[in-house]
Write a protein that holds these residues in place. Structure first.
Motif, PDB file in Angstrom:
ATOM      1  N   ILE A  70      -3.954  38.734 -29.782  1.00 63.35           N
ATOM      2  CA  ILE A  70      -3.717  37.718 -28.839  1.00 63.35           C
ATOM      3  C   ILE A  70      -4.275  38.116 -27.408  1.00 63.35           C
ATOM      4  CG2 ILE A  70      -1.871  36.859 -27.498  1.00 63.35           C
ATOM      5  CD1 ILE A  70      -0.238  36.632 -29.852  1.00 63.35           C
ATOM      6  N   PRO A  71      -4.281  39.471 -26.956  1.00 62.73           N
ATOM      7  CA  PRO A  71      -4.691  39.863 -25.650  1.00 62.73           C
ATOM      8  C   PRO A  71      -6.335  39.763 -25.557  1.00 62.73           C
ATOM      9  CG  PRO A  71      -3.093  41.296 -26.406  1.00 62.73           C
ATOM     10  CD  PRO A  71      -3.295  40.391 -27.412  1.00 62.73           C
ATOM     11  N   SER A 104      -1.794  31.775 -29.005  1.00 63.23           N
ATOM     12  CA  SER A 104      -0.340  32.203 -28.875  1.00 63.23           C
ATOM     13  C   SER A 104       0.489  30.852 -28.711  1.00 63.23           C
ATOM     14  CB  SER A 104       0.004  33.260 -28.004  1.00 63.23           C
ATOM     15  OG  SER A 104       1.308  33.234 -27.721  1.00 63.23           O
ATOM     16  N   PRO A 105       1.357  30.403 -29.431  1.00 67.14           N
ATOM     17  CA  PRO A 105       2.016  31.208 -30.577  1.00 67.14           C
ATOM     18  C   PRO A 105       0.799  30.872 -31.864  1.00 67.14           C
ATOM     19  CG  PRO A 105       3.059  29.127 -30.515  1.00 67.14           C
ATOM     20  CD  PRO A 105       2.214  29.087 -29.189  1.00 67.14           C
ATOM     21  N   ASP A 124       5.350  40.668 -23.844  1.00 70.92           N
ATOM     22  CA  ASP A 124       5.829  41.165 -25.311  1.00 70.92           C
ATOM     23  C   ASP A 124       5.489  40.205 -26.209  1.00 70.92           C
ATOM     24  OD1 ASP A 124       7.296  43.388 -24.439  1.00 70.92           O
ATOM     25  OD2 ASP A 124       9.040  42.144 -23.907  1.00 70.92           O
ATOM     26  N   ILE A 125       5.229  40.998 -27.509  1.00 71.39           N
ATOM     27  CA  ILE A 125       4.796  40.126 -28.609  1.00 71.39           C
ATOM     28  C   ILE A 125       6.078  39.982 -29.528  1.00 71.39           C
ATOM     29  CG2 ILE A 125       3.569  40.175 -30.813  1.00 71.39           C
ATOM     30  CD1 ILE A 125       1.870  39.635 -28.524  1.00 71.39           C
ATOM     31  N   LEU A 127      -1.041  43.627 -35.454  1.00 69.94           N
ATOM     32  CA  LEU A 127      -2.202  42.379 -35.335  1.00 69.94           C
ATOM     33  C   LEU A 127      -2.190  41.589 -34.157  1.00 69.94           C
ATOM     34  CD1 LEU A 127      -2.625  41.657 -39.050  1.00 69.94           C
ATOM     35  CD2 LEU A 127      -4.297  43.212 -37.681  1.00 69.94           C
ATOM     36  N   ALA A 128      -1.093  41.184 -33.807  1.00 73.34           N
ATOM     37  CA  ALA A 128      -0.922  40.076 -32.735  1.00 73.34           C
ATOM     38  C   ALA A 128      -1.222  40.960 -31.374  1.00 73.34           C
ATOM     39  CB  ALA A 128       0.604  39.724 -32.774  1.00 73.34           C
ATOM     40  N   GLN A 129      -0.672  42.097 -31.177  1.00 77.86           N
ATOM     41  CA  GLN A 129      -1.013  43.054 -30.194  1.00 77.86           C
ATOM     42  C   GLN A 129      -2.110  43.264 -29.912  1.00 77.86           C
ATOM     43  OE1 GLN A 129       2.111  45.867 -31.630  1.00 77.86           O
ATOM     44  NE2 GLN A 129       2.950  45.922 -29.477  1.00 77.86           N
TER      45      GLN A 129
END
Length: 277
Positions: free
Chosen positions: A229-230, A236-237, A260-261, A224-226
């Motif tokens: 966030i982009p 982030s964080p 990196d996540i 999900l963060a990958q």
């Protein structure tokens, strides 16, 4: 009857009974795949990990990860839990501040700084928007309309995750699942909390391939963060809360650094002993 060192740890919560439990069998090289699968069915946890010798010279140790149904190429809370158990049993990494875990998806880097563990999310193997038939299946299983879904995406890093983002954490917590309709999809659902909440988002992991909700899910939160966030959909964080509907209190820490996540959280020991096989 052979005996193996056995640990059960709690991941993503400092309270031993409010996170996601993980069973760990140490020095398990002599166990067959069939024996590992039988043990995983017996523990009946979402995952059981078997620590084995690595074949990659860069790795500190290797894991095989089993759900009660299948062997998994990667999973998040088993990654943190296995690393904690390996270190607690006397494991010594080749590099200070970094542990290298080998699993079916390859090498996974785990940061070990000041007692806290976080892993670098492995690359996604499937991305892009959900197909109309998949989205329709999800909406039918969760009694949603198209206007309820703010965003959607494939976020598969091994377990087959697809994901939808709703308009709020309250919408996420209100969902009811028709499991037979959701099968065989493994679905992550996420929504933003109000600005005054401790956590940034609420996450639920709905396992259509099995018909249950996972308490706190590292692999899903990583993927999900990958995605989010982009895309600028979360900062982030950020802190993800998961397990609320299951009377758990999981907290997953996510951040982006140098492309990196990183996925982190508390791990605590709960059970230590031996298992006879």
């Amino acid at each position: 009857m052979p005996c193996f060192k056995f640990s059960q740890v709690n991941v993503f919560s400092a309270d031993p009974f409010l996170g996601n439990p993980l069973a760990v069998v140490h020095d398990a090289d002599s166990l067959s795949t069939e024996q590992m699968s039988a043990i995983a069915r017996w523990t009946n946890l979402s995952e059981t990990v078997f620590l084995v010798e690595p074949t990659n010279p860069e790795a500190d140790y290797a894991v095989r990860i089993f759900s009660p149904q299948v062997e998994l190429p990667f999973a998040g809370h088993p990654t943190l839990g296995a690393c904690h158990a390996w270190l607690a049993a006397g494991g010594r990494p080749k590099n200070v501040g970094r542990v290298m875990q080998q699993c079916e998806v390859g090498l996974v880097t785990i940061g070990n700084n000041e007692g806290g563990l976080e892993f670098a999310a492995p690359p996604l193997i499937r991305t892009g928007p959900l197909e109309p038939d998949v989205l329709n299946q999800i909406m039918k299983a969760l009694s949603l309309s198209p206007s309820d879904i703010a965003h959607h995406q494939w976020v598969d890093n091994g377990p087959g995750w697809c994901a939808i983002m709703l308009h709020s954490a309250r919408d996420v917590l209100a969902l009811e699942t028709e499991w037979a309709t959701l099968a065989p999809l493994n679905l992550g659902v996420i929504g933003l909390h109000d600005a005054n909440a401790d956590a940034t988002v609420e996450v639920r992991a709905l396992i259509g391939d099995g018909g249950y909700e996972d308490p706190v899910t590292g692999s899903l939160n990583a993927s999900l963060a990958q995605w989010l966030i982009p895309a600028g959909l979360v900062p982030s964080p950020y802190l993800a809360s998961q397990g609320t509907r299951l009377k758990r209190a999981g907290n997953v820490q996510l951040r982006e650094a140098d492309g990196d996540i990183w996925v982190g959280g508390d791990v605590v020991d709960v059970i230590s002993g031996k298992i006879s096989v």
